[in-house]
Design a protein around this motif. Structure first.
Motif: not given
Length: 291
Positions: A1-15
């Motif tokens: 299906g259509r989905r986007s994958m993000f690296d968890a570490a990058e999400v934490a840095v952004l937060a």
């Protein structure tokens, strides 16, 4: 299906971006039976500190914090004193200091002299520590110079401190000063309180414990923060100036003194209580209107 994958570490840095890191594993937790913060107010061994402010004397609250004995509020309160020769030595040690030195800068000198004159300062049984605490408080107050035109006063700690802060005779604001001492007697894990408790945990003598707290208190983000608030209030000569004064600070990117406490995300109940007492003691005062 259509989905986007993000690296968890990058999400934490952004937060974390734009705000300080506060990793859960580095947060400090210290169990204390002395002070608890509940909502917008502190409790001293289960007693509401806001209720004590304006009803109890500073010496009574200190005895309650130190001992937890109910008699602290009913037994007679003997005056806290220093020996005359000790007091003379404290004053002699300050003769070379600038006359306009702030009390907070004089206090470490006072405590250092008191420590040097107490050969039993390493006696750490509770009664000895309490006696040392009373002597330190008395020395911190009585060792301060009296303003020009003023006179030394006897009586409670608050009365003696009043005579070191102003040449005016005591009035209704003396009760507010007493309440202020009560509300600042302890504050759980404030930086200076924590520093004092760390020093005490390695069995430092009471004078060294107080010096540790005073050293941290002197920082511009702690005890020194009141100077910035005082300076800002002095600029508000009329209530109509308040928006301009605040706006100028916002334009420069400055912090607004007295705002943004990490613990009291809303109102600080201690401040609200003091403002209530001030309005009673000095109704309609122009400084209150500015605040």
């Amino acid at each position: 299906g259509r989905r986007s994958m993000f690296d968890a570490a990058e999400v934490a840095v952004l937060a974390r971006r734009g705000r300080p890191r506060r990793a859960a594993e580095t947060e400090l937790v210290v169990e204390s039976a002395v002070t608890a913060l509940v909502g917008d107010r502190p409790y001293y061994r289960g007693r509401d500190a806001l209720a004590l402010a304006g009803t109890a004397r500073y010496e009574q609250v200190a005895a309650w914090l130190w001992t937890g004995e109910p008699g602290a509020f009913t037994d007679p309160v003997p005056p806290w004193r220093m020996a005359p020769d000790t007091l003379a030595s404290v004053r002699d040690a300050q003769r070379g200091l600038p006359a306009d030195l702030l009390p907070l800068d004089r206090m470490p000198v006072i405590v250092t002299v008191l420590a040097g004159l107490d050969p039993l300062r390493f006696h750490l049984d509770p009664p000895a520590v309490i006696a040392a605490g009373q002597s330190i408080v008395a020395g911190l107050v009585e060792g301060l110079p009296v303003p020009d035109g003023g006179s030394r006063r006897d009586g409670s700690v608050a009365e003696r401190l009043w005579s070191r802060l102003t040449s005016r005779p005591p009035d209704g604001l003396l009760d507010v000063l007493e309440a202020t001492l009560v509300l600042l007697a302890d504050h759980e894990l404030a930086a200076s309180t924590l520093a004092a408790r760390v020093a005490a945990s390695v069995r430092a003598d009471p004078y060294a414990v107080v010096l540790a707290g005073l050293g941290v208190l002197s920082g511009p983000l702690h005890g020194g923060a009141s100077l910035a608030a005082e300076r800002m209030l002095a600029e508000v000569r009329d209530p109509s100036d308040a928006a301009r004064v605040i706006g100028d600070r916002l334009r420069r990117g400055d912090r607004i003194p007295g705002r943004g406490h990490r613990v009291y995300t809303g109102a600080d109940g201690r401040g609200a209580r003091l403002m209530e007492l001030l309005r009673t003691a000095a109704p309609g005062h122009e400084r209150l209107a500015a605040a």
